[in-house]
Design a protein around this motif. Structure first.
Motif, mmCIF file in Angstrom:
data_model
loop_
_atom_site.group_PDB
_atom_site.id
_atom_site.type_symbol
_atom_site.label_atom_id
_atom_site.label_comp_id
_atom_site.label_asym_id
_atom_site.label_seq_id
_atom_site.Cartn_x
_atom_site.Cartn_y
_atom_site.Cartn_z
ATOM 1 N N PHE A 60 102.711 59.707 82.337
ATOM 2 C CA PHE A 60 103.622 59.061 83.103
ATOM 3 C C PHE A 60 104.459 59.885 84.144
ATOM 4 C CE2 PHE A 60 102.802 56.013 79.771
ATOM 5 C CZ PHE A 60 103.100 54.706 80.540
ATOM 6 N N GLY A 61 104.170 61.050 84.352
ATOM 7 C CA GLY A 61 104.791 61.930 85.073
ATOM 8 C C GLY A 61 106.011 62.217 84.844
ATOM 9 N N GLN A 62 106.304 62.057 83.431
ATOM 10 C CA GLN A 62 107.568 62.749 82.838
ATOM 11 C C GLN A 62 107.398 64.372 82.238
ATOM 12 O OE1 GLN A 62 110.337 60.950 82.257
ATOM 13 N NE2 GLN A 62 109.635 59.100 83.233
ATOM 14 N N THR A 63 108.301 64.898 81.740
ATOM 15 C CA THR A 63 108.198 65.996 81.278
ATOM 16 C C THR A 63 107.920 65.998 79.695
ATOM 17 O OG1 THR A 63 110.235 66.811 80.966
ATOM 18 C CG2 THR A 63 109.608 66.881 83.189
ATOM 19 N N ASP A 64 107.898 67.066 79.084
ATOM 20 C CA ASP A 64 108.046 67.195 77.754
ATOM 21 C C ASP A 64 109.486 66.823 77.175
ATOM 22 O OD1 ASP A 64 108.742 69.448 78.672
ATOM 23 O OD2 ASP A 64 107.903 70.788 77.028
ATOM 24 N N GLU A 65 110.462 66.963 78.055
ATOM 25 C CA GLU A 65 111.805 66.679 77.455
ATOM 26 C C GLU A 65 112.461 65.414 77.876
ATOM 27 O OE1 GLU A 65 112.840 71.506 77.626
ATOM 28 O OE2 GLU A 65 113.382 70.280 79.335
ATOM 29 N N THR A 66 112.024 64.691 79.087
ATOM 30 C CA THR A 66 112.620 63.834 79.778
ATOM 31 C C THR A 66 112.832 62.216 78.919
ATOM 32 O OG1 THR A 66 110.733 63.355 81.164
ATOM 33 C CG2 THR A 66 112.519 64.679 81.882
ATOM 34 N N PRO A 67 111.749 62.038 78.134
ATOM 35 C CA PRO A 67 111.991 60.727 77.641
ATOM 36 C C PRO A 67 113.083 60.521 76.853
ATOM 37 C CG PRO A 67 109.480 61.270 77.485
ATOM 38 C CD PRO A 67 110.430 62.571 77.948
ATOM 39 N N PRO A 68 113.541 61.297 76.020
ATOM 40 C CA PRO A 68 114.931 60.904 75.333
ATOM 41 C C PRO A 68 116.167 61.038 76.221
ATOM 42 C CG PRO A 68 113.488 62.614 73.863
ATOM 43 C CD PRO A 68 112.965 62.340 75.221
ATOM 44 N N LEU A 69 116.178 61.996 77.154
ATOM 45 C CA LEU A 69 117.192 61.678 78.048
ATOM 46 C C LEU A 69 117.257 60.723 78.782
ATOM 47 C CD1 LEU A 69 119.099 63.737 79.753
ATOM 48 C CD2 LEU A 69 117.537 64.196 81.365
ATOM 49 N N HIS A 70 116.083 60.221 79.144
ATOM 50 C CA HIS A 70 115.932 58.983 80.206
ATOM 51 C C HIS A 70 116.536 57.586 79.303
ATOM 52 C CE1 HIS A 70 113.448 60.782 83.322
ATOM 53 N NE2 HIS A 70 114.653 61.305 83.514
ATOM 54 N N ASP A 71 116.236 57.605 78.018
ATOM 55 C CA ASP A 71 116.587 56.864 77.174
ATOM 56 C C ASP A 71 118.212 56.621 77.238
ATOM 57 O OD1 ASP A 71 114.594 55.292 75.842
ATOM 58 O OD2 ASP A 71 114.211 56.800 74.570
ATOM 59 N N ALA A 72 118.834 57.892 77.276
ATOM 60 C CA ALA A 72 120.337 57.957 77.378
ATOM 61 C C ALA A 72 120.671 57.431 78.432
ATOM 62 C CB ALA A 72 120.842 59.245 76.623
ATOM 63 N N VAL A 73 120.094 58.154 79.508
ATOM 64 C CA VAL A 73 120.547 57.861 81.044
ATOM 65 C C VAL A 73 120.572 56.314 81.602
ATOM 66 C CG1 VAL A 73 120.400 58.454 83.564
ATOM 67 C CG2 VAL A 73 119.980 60.192 81.605
ATOM 68 N N GLY A 74 119.317 55.726 80.984
ATOM 69 C CA GLY A 74 119.136 54.099 81.182
ATOM 70 C C GLY A 74 120.627 53.487 80.722
ATOM 71 N N TRP A 75 120.975 53.795 79.536
ATOM 72 C CA TRP A 75 122.231 53.120 78.962
ATOM 73 C C TRP A 75 123.341 53.606 79.938
ATOM 74 C CZ3 TRP A 75 124.707 49.420 76.699
ATOM 75 C CH2 TRP A 75 126.009 49.538 76.187
ATOM 76 N N ARG A 76 123.516 54.614 80.255
ATOM 77 C CA ARG A 76 124.565 55.284 81.168
ATOM 78 C C ARG A 76 124.660 54.460 82.722
ATOM 79 N NH1 ARG A 76 127.190 57.083 77.840
ATOM 80 N NH2 ARG A 76 128.698 55.851 78.923
ATOM 81 N N VAL A 77 123.490 54.339 82.941
ATOM 82 C CA VAL A 77 123.384 53.451 84.416
ATOM 83 C C VAL A 77 123.967 52.118 84.154
ATOM 84 C CG1 VAL A 77 121.961 52.547 85.863
ATOM 85 C CG2 VAL A 77 121.554 54.691 85.247
ATOM 86 N N ALA A 78 123.437 51.405 82.917
ATOM 87 C CA ALA A 78 123.958 50.004 82.754
ATOM 88 C C ALA A 78 125.490 49.974 82.497
ATOM 89 C CB ALA A 78 123.314 49.481 81.327
#
Lengths: 103, 245
Positions: free
Chosen positions: B70-88
């Motif tokens: 998906f073009g992510q890294t081996d670390e970004t999926p959990p980070l992006h879960d949290a950042v999605g919420w922060r954007v909201a």
């Protein structure tokens, strides 16, 4: 033939144990997909899944058994458990719905 | 990790809301639920002492091949879960109520994203027919470059939509799209034009050099892509086309 079992679970606060709850059983046999179970409608059979090895987007019409093997990659958040197994012969499935990709 | 600074920034940002404090401070009650499919992100289902059910996606458990696809890294999926919420959270309503809250928290010595279970069930397309729910969800997915929004990545309880799983989001131009079903639905209903509240939300976001704190939570190229999407949406006055990251 590929069998995919979908379950979820609830925590019992009194016993401090998880109780497994069935959602659906899916059988991919050749180009045909059958699904049954108490919440079979929760499982979207039109979903595309990215194959992590080839980076190809796989849909049911592109090969039901291959697609079925990839289903765990569509359920990543943890609330639906997806167990894939290979079964050797047809099993009685209590079939509720049949979907053919050959059409 | 390559995202230590972003993780620290998320940790500094979280905890202001009561639901976040509850998710950060409540004890875990008992062991995780047994799983038969531990291979994808190794997410654990857990109960909190206040009765809530949560899902812990550890950084160490990312399915690397899937993330890279998906073009992510081996670390970004959990980070992006949290950042999605922060954007909201920074956008406010109606978007904050659309997402399942998510914080970064350790479980059993593993750092990861902890998401609250959403009410409702998967696979229901009712929300794609409801402008009240489909429109803000499509706007949000367009802004955060959600790559995998299908009907099993939202929950519908008969009256309310909740978006879950933002691990594969904050994509960059050229990254792959698997599903963005709510965005497709909004555009197919002829409703691509931004609503006034959406325009104002984008103006607030772009009016701050740090994107209201969001830029520091993302890797620089992903923060820049977010800024450029917001600018394009405002310039055109509509949500972006599917896959336009």
């Amino acid at each position: 033939m590929i069998r995919v079992r979908f379950t979820t679970s609830e925590f019992n606060l009194e016993t401090h144990e998880w109780v497994e709850l069935p959602i659906a059983d899916l059988i991919a046999d050749g180009e045909e997909v059958r699904i049954s179970g108490p919440h079979a409608e929760w499982i979207n059979l039109d979903i595309g899944i990215v194959d992590p090895e080839t980076r190809e987007r796989v849909t049911r019409s592109g090969g039901a058994e291959r697609w079925a093997r990839l289903l765990p990659f569509a359920f990543r958040n943890g609330d639906i458990d997806v167990e894939v197994s290979v079964v050797a012969a047809a099993e009685p499935a209590g079939v509720a719905f049949r979907y053919s990709t050959a059409a | 990790m390559a995202i230590d600074a972003q993780i620290a920034a998320v940790r500094a940002a979280q905890g202001a809301l009561a639901i976040e404090r509850s998710m950060l401070n409540a004890a875990f009650a008992g062991p995780p639920a047994p799983t038969s499919s531990p291979g994808v992100n190794a997410t654990k289902r857990l109960a909190l002492s206040d009765g809530a059910t949560v899902f812990h996606k550890p950084f160490s458990g990312v399915h690397v091949a899937n993330a890279l696809a998906f073009g992510q890294t081996d670390e970004t999926p959990p980070l992006h879960d949290a950042v999605g919420w922060r954007v909201a959270v920074v956008l406010g309503e109606p978007w904050q109520s659309l997402l399942s809250p998510c914080v970064l928290r350790e479980h059993a010595g593993e750092d990861g994203a902890l998401s609250l279970q959403a009410s409702g069930w998967p696979g229901d397309l009712a929300s794609t027919l409801s402008p009240e729910w489909c429109s803000p969800a499509a706007f949000f997915d367009s802004l955060i470059a959600q790559q995998d929004r299908h009907a099993d990545n939202w929950r519908w309880d008969g009256s309310r939509l909740t978006l879950i799983d933002h691990g594969y989001a904050f994509a960059r131009p050229g990254d792959i799209l698997n599903h963005t079903d709510l965005l497709v639905a909004r555009r197919s209903h002829g409703a691509a034009a931004l609503l006034e509240a959406e325009r104002q939300a984008l103006e607030r976001l772009l009016g701050d050099a740090g994107l209201m704190g969001i830029a520091s939570l993302l890797l620089p190229d992903r923060a820049q892509a977010l800024r450029e999407r917001a600018e394009r949406m405002l310039a055109r006055g509509e949500v972006l086309r599917p896959g336009e990251f």
